[in-house]
Scaffold this motif. Sequence first.
Motif, PDB file in Angstrom:
ATOM      1  N   GLU A 110       1.155  -1.039   0.147  1.00 38.27           N
ATOM      2  CA  GLU A 110       0.128  -0.091   0.294  1.00 38.27           C
ATOM      3  C   GLU A 110       1.216   1.140  -0.333  1.00 38.27           C
ATOM      4  N   ILE A 166       1.189   3.832   1.998  1.00 39.20           N
ATOM      5  CA  ILE A 166       1.857   3.876   3.352  1.00 39.20           C
ATOM      6  C   ILE A 166       2.383   4.644   3.608  1.00 39.20           C
ATOM      7  N   ARG A 175      -1.641   7.434   5.042  1.00 36.07           N
ATOM      8  CA  ARG A 175      -1.321   6.892   3.139  1.00 36.07           C
ATOM      9  C   ARG A 175      -1.169   8.312   2.804  1.00 36.07           C
ATOM     10  N   THR A 214      -4.685  10.393   5.885  1.00 38.10           N
ATOM     11  CA  THR A 214      -4.499  10.346   4.942  1.00 38.10           C
ATOM     12  C   THR A 214      -3.193  11.437   4.913  1.00 38.10           C
TER      13      THR A 214
END
Length: 306
Positions: A79, A81, A96, A156
């Motif tokens: 991901e 991230i 993220r 995020t």
Amino acid sequence: MKTLKSGLLLFALMTFVAAGCKEVSGDDDPIDNSPISELFAAAQEVGTIASEDIDEASGLVASRSNSNYLWTHNDSGGEPIVYLMSKAGADSSQARFEGARNTDWEDIAMGPGPDDAIQYLYVGDIGDNSARRSNLTIYRVAEPDLNVLDIPNQQTLSNVDAINYVYSNGARDAESLMVDPVTKDIYVLSKRESQVGLYILPYPQSLIEMDTAEFLMSMPYTGFVAGDISLDGSEILIKTYSEIYHWTRTNGVTVKDALTGKPSRLIYTPESQGEAICFSTDGSGFYTVSEKNSADPVSIFFYRRN
């Protein structure tokens, strides 16, 4: 029969020559037998990575907003991230990158950027094992203020800059990303050549047009997998799978000129596919972690300055 024997002899000779001319791979990482510097002490295990989400820690950098923490990320295909952990490895937060992709994230750095009052996270989607990618991306985003956020948390990060680039001399694999805190220039080091290349993306990097990472010089090493520049810009660390090298840099000297000098070879406890290194924020030493977690926890090692 004589012709057949001659042909077989020629084939054997060509096979031998071809084998003898095999190019050194960046994964071979030949051992350096130069003396070990006493600049840093032997490795001290200060913790293990607690988060089960971190299964291929491929980069490492010390937080600037809170010196109690380290940032890391997974290797290719994960991901988009970055993971925050304490210096002892406690699972602390996840962030993220909005709009980003993790094709082959290989290293993370910290440094200045467009706003002089902000420190930025830089993540290098720069891996290219077969040297076939048409372009690469370095993501840049302001580091969150870790003194005011609830920790642990998941968030995020928006306003992520994508610095897309190509190399001036063709595609290649790289795993080492560094940001000069003095000039804001980005440096990338290739991995697989018998003499790796140093490349620069000068500041300001374009966010609209394709950037070009300009080749600066070859270096007489192979297999570079991680690098970092100290907070004040006066020291540089670069590692292979089996060695760590240290360069000093005086005021007014470019990163390129500093790296032309002979480095110190530092003491290192080899890790299973150790691909991450970073200075501590206060300059008291540096950290390393391994990409492999297998059945055992991944150790976080600290090398204290003597």
